[in-house]
Design a protein around this motif. Structure first.
Motif, PDB file in Angstrom:
ATOM      1  N   ALA A 108       0.846  -1.201   0.000  1.00  0.00           N
ATOM      2  CA  ALA A 108       0.000   0.000   0.000  1.00  0.00           C
ATOM      3  C   ALA A 108       0.881   1.251   0.000  1.00  0.00           C
ATOM      4  O   ALA A 108       1.928   1.294   0.656  1.00  0.00           O
ATOM      5  CB  ALA A 108      -0.919   0.007   1.216  1.00  0.00           C
ATOM      6  N   ASP A 109       0.449   2.274  -0.734  1.00  0.00           N
ATOM      7  CA  ASP A 109       1.183   3.538  -0.767  1.00  0.00           C
ATOM      8  C   ASP A 109       0.873   4.399   0.455  1.00  0.00           C
ATOM      9  O   ASP A 109       1.669   5.263   0.824  1.00  0.00           O
ATOM     10  CB  ASP A 109       0.823   4.320  -2.039  1.00  0.00           C
ATOM     11  CG  ASP A 109       1.257   3.595  -3.299  1.00  0.00           C
ATOM     12  OD1 ASP A 109       2.470   3.462  -3.512  1.00  0.00           O
ATOM     13  OD2 ASP A 109       0.384   3.140  -4.059  1.00  0.00           O
ATOM     14  N   ASP A 110      -0.293   4.158   1.063  1.00  0.00           N
ATOM     15  CA  ASP A 110      -0.686   4.920   2.241  1.00  0.00           C
ATOM     16  C   ASP A 110      -1.736   4.113   2.996  1.00  0.00           C
ATOM     17  O   ASP A 110      -2.354   3.196   2.436  1.00  0.00           O
ATOM     18  CB  ASP A 110      -1.244   6.295   1.853  1.00  0.00           C
ATOM     19  CG  ASP A 110      -1.109   7.329   2.973  1.00  0.00           C
ATOM     20  OD1 ASP A 110      -0.838   6.922   4.130  1.00  0.00           O
ATOM     21  OD2 ASP A 110      -1.277   8.526   2.695  1.00  0.00           O
ATOM     22  N   ALA A 123      -6.073  14.925  -0.053  1.00  0.00           N
ATOM     23  CA  ALA A 123      -4.675  15.368  -0.094  1.00  0.00           C
ATOM     24  C   ALA A 123      -3.738  14.165  -0.203  1.00  0.00           C
ATOM     25  O   ALA A 123      -2.742  14.191  -0.950  1.00  0.00           O
ATOM     26  CB  ALA A 123      -4.348  16.181   1.155  1.00  0.00           C
ATOM     27  N   ARG A 124      -4.059  13.092   0.521  1.00  0.00           N
ATOM     28  CA  ARG A 124      -3.225  11.893   0.455  1.00  0.00           C
ATOM     29  C   ARG A 124      -3.323  11.226  -0.919  1.00  0.00           C
ATOM     30  O   ARG A 124      -2.319  10.736  -1.456  1.00  0.00           O
ATOM     31  CB  ARG A 124      -3.633  10.907   1.554  1.00  0.00           C
ATOM     32  CG  ARG A 124      -3.257  11.363   2.961  1.00  0.00           C
ATOM     33  CD  ARG A 124      -3.792  10.407   4.012  1.00  0.00           C
ATOM     34  NE  ARG A 124      -3.428  10.799   5.351  1.00  0.00           N
ATOM     35  CZ  ARG A 124      -2.339  10.392   6.008  1.00  0.00           C
ATOM     36  NH1 ARG A 124      -1.491   9.570   5.400  1.00  0.00           N
ATOM     37  NH2 ARG A 124      -2.093  10.790   7.238  1.00  0.00           N
ATOM     38  N   VAL A 125      -4.522  11.204  -1.487  1.00  0.00           N
ATOM     39  CA  VAL A 125      -4.713  10.644  -2.822  1.00  0.00           C
ATOM     40  C   VAL A 125      -3.883  11.426  -3.844  1.00  0.00           C
ATOM     41  O   VAL A 125      -3.180  10.840  -4.680  1.00  0.00           O
ATOM     42  CB  VAL A 125      -6.204  10.659  -3.209  1.00  0.00           C
ATOM     43  CG1 VAL A 125      -6.380  10.418  -4.713  1.00  0.00           C
ATOM     44  CG2 VAL A 125      -6.978   9.602  -2.417  1.00  0.00           C
ATOM     45  N   LYS A 126      -3.952  12.737  -3.765  1.00  0.00           N
ATOM     46  CA  LYS A 126      -3.186  13.569  -4.704  1.00  0.00           C
ATOM     47  C   LYS A 126      -1.686  13.355  -4.527  1.00  0.00           C
ATOM     48  O   LYS A 126      -0.935  13.337  -5.515  1.00  0.00           O
ATOM     49  CB  LYS A 126      -3.543  15.046  -4.498  1.00  0.00           C
ATOM     50  CG  LYS A 126      -4.950  15.414  -4.963  1.00  0.00           C
ATOM     51  CD  LYS A 126      -5.231  16.894  -4.730  1.00  0.00           C
ATOM     52  CE  LYS A 126      -6.606  17.292  -5.253  1.00  0.00           C
ATOM     53  NZ  LYS A 126      -6.900  18.732  -5.000  1.00  0.00           N
ATOM     54  N   ALA A 127      -1.250  13.180  -3.276  1.00  0.00           N
ATOM     55  CA  ALA A 127       0.182  12.971  -3.023  1.00  0.00           C
ATOM     56  C   ALA A 127       0.657  11.655  -3.643  1.00  0.00           C
ATOM     57  O   ALA A 127       1.739  11.598  -4.246  1.00  0.00           O
ATOM     58  CB  ALA A 127       0.453  12.975  -1.520  1.00  0.00           C
ATOM     59  N   VAL A 128      -0.155  10.608  -3.515  1.00  0.00           N
ATOM     60  CA  VAL A 128       0.220   9.322  -4.109  1.00  0.00           C
ATOM     61  C   VAL A 128       0.263   9.432  -5.624  1.00  0.00           C
ATOM     62  O   VAL A 128       1.192   8.934  -6.277  1.00  0.00           O
ATOM     63  CB  VAL A 128      -0.768   8.212  -3.673  1.00  0.00           C
ATOM     64  CG1 VAL A 128      -0.512   6.926  -4.458  1.00  0.00           C
ATOM     65  CG2 VAL A 128      -0.643   7.949  -2.176  1.00  0.00           C
ATOM     66  N   LEU A 129      -0.732  10.079  -6.223  1.00  0.00           N
ATOM     67  CA  LEU A 129      -0.777  10.229  -7.674  1.00  0.00           C
ATOM     68  C   LEU A 129       0.412  11.041  -8.184  1.00  0.00           C
ATOM     69  O   LEU A 129       0.956  10.750  -9.254  1.00  0.00           O
ATOM     70  CB  LEU A 129      -2.096  10.884  -8.099  1.00  0.00           C
ATOM     71  CG  LEU A 129      -3.353  10.021  -7.915  1.00  0.00           C
ATOM     72  CD1 LEU A 129      -4.605  10.833  -8.218  1.00  0.00           C
ATOM     73  CD2 LEU A 129      -3.299   8.780  -8.810  1.00  0.00           C
ATOM     74  N   ARG A 130       0.833  12.046  -7.414  1.00  0.00           N
ATOM     75  CA  ARG A 130       2.009  12.831  -7.811  1.00  0.00           C
ATOM     76  C   ARG A 130       3.252  11.960  -7.816  1.00  0.00           C
ATOM     77  O   ARG A 130       4.093  12.065  -8.713  1.00  0.00           O
ATOM     78  CB  ARG A 130       2.204  14.024  -6.868  1.00  0.00           C
ATOM     79  CG  ARG A 130       1.304  15.206  -7.138  1.00  0.00           C
ATOM     80  CD  ARG A 130       1.827  16.469  -6.452  1.00  0.00           C
ATOM     81  NE  ARG A 130       1.918  16.304  -4.997  1.00  0.00           N
ATOM     82  CZ  ARG A 130       0.925  16.572  -4.153  1.00  0.00           C
ATOM     83  NH1 ARG A 130      -0.237  17.008  -4.625  1.00  0.00           N
ATOM     84  NH2 ARG A 130       1.093  16.426  -2.858  1.00  0.00           N
ATOM     85  N   ARG A 131       3.384  11.107  -6.807  1.00  0.00           N
ATOM     86  CA  ARG A 131       4.558  10.238  -6.739  1.00  0.00           C
ATOM     87  C   ARG A 131       4.575   9.248  -7.897  1.00  0.00           C
ATOM     88  O   ARG A 131       5.645   8.838  -8.367  1.00  0.00           O
ATOM     89  CB  ARG A 131       4.580   9.472  -5.412  1.00  0.00           C
ATOM     90  CG  ARG A 131       4.826  10.348  -4.209  1.00  0.00           C
ATOM     91  CD  ARG A 131       5.307   9.528  -3.009  1.00  0.00           C
ATOM     92  NE  ARG A 131       4.346   8.537  -2.580  1.00  0.00           N
ATOM     93  CZ  ARG A 131       3.410   8.750  -1.655  1.00  0.00           C
ATOM     94  NH1 ARG A 131       3.299   9.948  -1.101  1.00  0.00           N
ATOM     95  NH2 ARG A 131       2.591   7.781  -1.292  1.00  0.00           N
ATOM     96  N   LEU A 132       3.395   8.840  -8.350  1.00  0.00           N
ATOM     97  CA  LEU A 132       3.318   7.862  -9.424  1.00  0.00           C
ATOM     98  C   LEU A 132       3.435   8.481 -10.808  1.00  0.00           C
ATOM     99  O   LEU A 132       3.684   7.771 -11.785  1.00  0.00           O
ATOM    100  CB  LEU A 132       1.987   7.098  -9.333  1.00  0.00           C
ATOM    101  CG  LEU A 132       1.775   6.243  -8.088  1.00  0.00           C
ATOM    102  CD1 LEU A 132       0.377   5.640  -8.095  1.00  0.00           C
ATOM    103  CD2 LEU A 132       2.815   5.140  -7.996  1.00  0.00           C
ATOM    104  N   ALA A 133       3.231   9.787 -10.908  1.00  0.00           N
ATOM    105  CA  ALA A 133       3.269  10.456 -12.205  1.00  0.00           C
ATOM    106  C   ALA A 133       4.675  10.388 -12.782  1.00  0.00           C
ATOM    107  O   ALA A 133       5.660  10.585 -12.069  1.00  0.00           O
ATOM    108  CB  ALA A 133       2.826  11.905 -12.062  1.00  0.00           C
ATOM    109  N   PRO A 134       4.805  10.110 -14.101  1.00  0.00           N
ATOM    110  CA  PRO A 134       6.137  10.052 -14.725  1.00  0.00           C
ATOM    111  C   PRO A 134       6.783  11.424 -14.764  1.00  0.00           C
ATOM    112  O   PRO A 134       6.102  12.456 -14.816  1.00  0.00           O
ATOM    113  CB  PRO A 134       5.827   9.537 -16.139  1.00  0.00           C
ATOM    114  CG  PRO A 134       4.406   9.930 -16.392  1.00  0.00           C
ATOM    115  CD  PRO A 134       3.715   9.841 -15.058  1.00  0.00           C
TER     116      PRO A 134
END
Length: 270
Positions: A108-110, A123-134
């Protein structure tokens, strides 16, 4: 399975969030709030529905509840990590530290515990998506689908065929209650030992308390100083030959219970 309406062709493609929870009120609440922040959402209420979605319309991130009736959320998390590349945030009422550690260890990412603040969750969802973005200019990512797994609850669907579970070269024929080692030799287990092994195989990578194991194998709760499970675990370890050499496959977690370490796969045959 319900999805929010699509956006206009000129709008930026919204991130797709899958929400898996057995309570419709929660999925509707989250879908509405995430939708108001520009996300496309799909509401789901079972692991089977999630696996179907992963193949048909892979989401960018999954919000996963662990407490699904008749299903193990940790098994679902493991399936996602083994077969797809997407964000994974566990959203659950299980706030025990051991559950958090296991949840993060299975990929799990979070990990967010209920009750939660909706703004914090977004905010946590956006943070995970940012980390996954190329990174800008990086090559396009590989397709999200890594492999085509069986539905996560297929291992419990005996009507689909004869179920066998596999780990470290061992094969367990569930219907015939047979355990065969890597050398092809069958190992005789007592009824209690087989039920204990099956419980571990159905919950790999998860710390199981002695009370839970006793309930699953004997249908009762433990009494003070009841060491039945400890004795059976010791016998099972010896019969599996995993007390030394390759290390303990059934790991003792002090003050918590036992953890089955090997990766478990399943096959179904007619």
């Amino acid at each position: 399975m319900t999805a929010t309406p699509g956006t206009s062709p000129t709008a930026p493609v919204p991130s797709h969030i899958a929400i898996l929870d057995d309570e419709p009120d929660i999925t509707q609440l989250l879908a509405g709030y995430l939708g108001s922040h520009g996300f496309r959402t799909t509401q789901l209420h079972s692991g089977r529905a999630l696996m179907a979605l992963m193949t048909a319309d892979t989401p960018d991130l999954v919000l996963l509840d662990l407490g699904l009736p008749g299903e193990d959320g940790f098994v679902i998390a493991r399936q996602l990590r083994e077969h797809w590349r997407c964000g994974l945030v566990i959203v659950t009422g299980r706030g025990d530290a051991v559950d958090k550690v296991v949840g993060l260890e299975v990929g799990a990412d979070d990990y967010v515990t209920k009750p939660f603040d909706l703004r914090e969750l977004v905010a946590r969802v956006k943070a995970v998506l940012r980390r996954l973005a190329p990174e800008p200019g990086a090559a396009a990512p590989a397709p999200a689908l890594v492999a085509s797994p069986a539905p996560v609850d297929a291992v419990h669907d005996l009507s689909a065929g004869r179920e066998c579970l596999h780990f470290e070269g061992w094969t367990v024929d569930v219907a015939a209650r047979r355990v065969v080692g890597p050398d092809g030799v069958e190992v005789a287990l007592t009824t209690g030992e087989f039920d204990l092994l099956l419980t571990f195989l159905q919950h790999p990578g998860r710390v199981l308390s002695r009370d839970f194991l006793l309930e699953q194998t004997r249908g009762r709760e433990s009494a003070p100083f009841d060491r039945t499970i400890d004795v059976q675990v010791g016998r099972l370890r010896r019969k599996l030959g995993a007390e030394q050499g390759e290390g303990l496959w059934i790991k003792s977690v002090r003050g918590a219970g036992y953890l089955f370490v090997p990766r478990v796969t399943s096959t179904l045959s007619v």
